[in-house]
Design an enzyme around this catalytic site. Structure first.
Site, mmCIF file in Angstrom:
data_model
loop_
_atom_site.group_PDB
_atom_site.id
_atom_site.type_symbol
_atom_site.label_atom_id
_atom_site.label_comp_id
_atom_site.label_asym_id
_atom_site.label_seq_id
_atom_site.Cartn_x
_atom_site.Cartn_y
_atom_site.Cartn_z
ATOM 1 N N GLU A 31 -11.678 24.668 45.664
ATOM 2 C CA GLU A 31 -12.243 24.655 47.016
ATOM 3 C C GLU A 31 -12.529 26.050 47.584
ATOM 4 O O GLU A 31 -11.911 26.453 48.588
ATOM 5 C CB GLU A 31 -11.314 23.893 47.965
ATOM 6 C CG GLU A 31 -11.041 22.466 47.549
ATOM 7 C CD GLU A 31 -10.267 21.669 48.605
ATOM 8 O OE1 GLU A 31 -9.806 22.257 49.606
ATOM 9 O OE2 GLU A 31 -10.141 20.446 48.437
ATOM 10 N N GLU B 36 -9.121 15.626 43.223
ATOM 11 C CA GLU B 36 -8.165 15.301 44.287
ATOM 12 C C GLU B 36 -8.721 14.153 45.104
ATOM 13 O O GLU B 36 -9.920 14.113 45.408
ATOM 14 C CB GLU B 36 -7.933 16.476 45.252
ATOM 15 C CG GLU B 36 -7.135 17.605 44.693
ATOM 16 C CD GLU B 36 -6.915 18.734 45.709
ATOM 17 O OE1 GLU B 36 -6.934 18.468 46.934
ATOM 18 O OE2 GLU B 36 -6.740 19.874 45.262
HETATM 19 C C1 FCB Z 1 -7.041 19.994 49.715
HETATM 20 C C2 FCB Z 1 -6.223 21.016 48.945
HETATM 21 C C3 FCB Z 1 -4.857 20.526 48.532
HETATM 22 C C4 FCB Z 1 -4.215 19.681 49.612
HETATM 23 C C5 FCB Z 1 -5.162 18.612 50.092
HETATM 24 C C6 FCB Z 1 -4.579 17.697 51.130
HETATM 25 O O1 FCB Z 1 -7.974 20.655 50.492
HETATM 26 O O2 FCB Z 1 -6.911 21.422 47.796
HETATM 27 O O3 FCB Z 1 -4.086 21.630 48.183
HETATM 28 O O4 FCB Z 1 -3.777 20.487 50.631
HETATM 29 O O5 FCB Z 1 -6.327 19.201 50.593
#
Ligand code: FCB
Length: 449
Positions: A168, A354
């Site tokens: 990110e 994620e």
């Molecule tokens: C993302 C991050 C991760 C976590 C989630 C909830 O942006 O990559 O580390 O904090 O959000």
């Protein structure tokens, strides 16, 4: 492709994800250097409750137990990040051998129990020494990253095949250098723009190095992507949504896909960009093996440029009952963003790196953590993934965020994202209902209605 809905391809990869600073603890043990999250969390007022990652989940000492839990959940893959300052305490130069040994042992033991490691090199924890020399707004930080990526891939590359350069970059640049809610806590648009560019440059420079060091390497980058939906059909709302999409999504997708930075957003910021040097855009456009997609929610965008009374009535509203982060639960958005990325950009493969939800979990009188809302969240999103695959989008795997409750950045320990519950007083771990449910999904390779 003949893909039965809600079933996944036989070679689909099921995993869970974490990040070093959020779980490891041992912030100054065994030769690790200080990083920007150590410094930031030690600064009063920055983190809820004054929480720090000093101990976190104590994973640095408990990793053997943690990977056994992964095994018991049937995970096939584990996405974790390396702490740069554990390998190179000053960011470059002197190497900390015990940091290498830590990750090396972790990898060996994962492979032994047949869990495939997916390594992220940079999940936000820049060595403080490099921040002191300018941080990401300085080009020299991208140069230092080459040294780090080279070292990490040389020492682990005989065993780790799946690499992600950055997690990110939007959040590193925007939240760290523009909003100041994350380390290093700066608020400066020019720093943000330069940081974003040098992050992407670091990615572009390191991909060929990783490929050189690692036989059969598969290298990608992880972006956070959100659908931006105009709140009405008004010109103002559509323009606002387009700008948001440009800032969060296209600013990263476009240069990675060899299209350069989006002109509308260059104009929107209207700042000097002389940090972009000749060849940089070619460097950034190095082909990747896959794009990692982090998806949590969409955004309904209302213009702030015109007064509310002059705007058309809002017709799109977020679904009620957000997660504990205040994020709308909108599984369809994952389907939409996957389709868009594939049909607009055509990266060879996609992974969901994620996806998950925070809810206020508690241990009940039977010692169990029952979390039906999280299960519903996962079910909805996995159905979207399967729908996207059926439509021809090459999604190759899915990593739940997160393996276990952890240090949720500026929120400290107040937000629980784990499949595994962590009691931060005792460091006891409990598989939540969602972890057992996920085990069933993995086993069946199918998500039920
Ligand atoms: C993302 C991050 C991760 C976590 C989630 C909830 O942006 O990559 O580390 O904090 O959000």
């Amino acid at each position: 492709m003949d893909q039965k809905l809600n079933r996944f391809p036989t070679d689909f990869v099921w995993g869970a994800a974490t990040a070093a600073y959020q779980i490891e603890g041992a912030w100054d043990e065994d030769g690790k250097g200080e990083n920007i999250w150590d410094r930031f969390s030690h600064t009063p007022g920055k983190i809820e409750n004054g929480d720090t990652g000093n101990i976190a989940c104590d994973h640095f000492h408990r990793w053997r137990e943690d990977i056994q839990l992964m095994k018991s959940m049937g995970l096939q893959a584990y996405r974790f990040s390396i702490s740069w300052a554990r390998l190179l305490p000053e960011g470059r130069g002197a190497v900390n051998q015990s940091g290498i040994d830590f990750y090396s042992q972790l990898v060996d033991n994962l492979l032994e129990i047949e869990i495939e490691p997916y390594v992220t090199l940079y999940h936000w924890d820049l060595p403080q020494a490099l921040q002191d020399q300018g941080g990401w707004p300085a080009r020299s930080t991208a140069e230092a990253f080459i040294e780090y990526a080279d070292l990490a891939s040389r020492v682990l590359g005989d065993r780790v095949k799946n690499w992600m350069t950055l997690n990110e970059p939007f959040v590193s640049a925007w939240v760290g250098y523009m909003e100041g809610r994350h380390a290093p806590g700066h608020e400066d648009v020019d720093e943000m723009l330069a940081a974003a560019h040098h992050l992407l440059l670091a990615h572009g420079w390191s991909v060929p190095i990783i490929r050189d060091n690692v036989p059969d390497a598969r290298v990608g980058i992880v972006l956070n992507l959100n659908g931006m939906v105009p709140a009405s059909n008004s010109y103002a709302d559509r323009a606002a949504a387009r700008i948001e999409d440009g800032i969060v999504n296209r600013w990263y997708l476009d240069p990675l896909a060899a299209r350069g930075y989006p002109l509308d957003i260059i104009q929107h910021f209207n700042r000097p960009v002389e940090f972009i040097q000749e060849d940089d855009l070619d460097t950034i456009a190095v082909p990747i093996d896959y794009l990692g997609v982090n998806y949590y929610t969409r955004r309904v965008v209302r213009s702030e440029v015109i007064p509310e009374a002059e705007n058309e009535p809002q017709i799109v509203f977020a679904n009620p009952n957000p997660t504990e982060m205040g994020w709308e639960v909108y599984p369809q958005g994952l389907f939409e963003i996957l389709g868009r990325i594939h049909f607009d950009y055509n990266f060879p493969e996609l992974y969901i790196t994620e996806n998950g939800a925070a809810y206020p979990d508690a241990v009940n009188e039977n010692g169990q953590v029952v979390d039906p809302l999280r299960i519903a969240y996962y079910r909805g999103h996995l159905k979207s993934v399967s729908k996207a695959i059926a439509m021809g989008v090459p999604v190759k795997g899915y990593f739940a965020w997160s393996l276990m409750d952890n240090f949720e950045w500026a929120y400290g320990y107040t937000k629980r994202f784990g499949l595994i519950y962590v009691d931060f007083e005792t460091q006891d771990r409990i598989l939540k209902s969602s972890a057992k449910w996920y085990r069933g999904v993995i086993k069946a390779n199918e998500v039920s209605e």
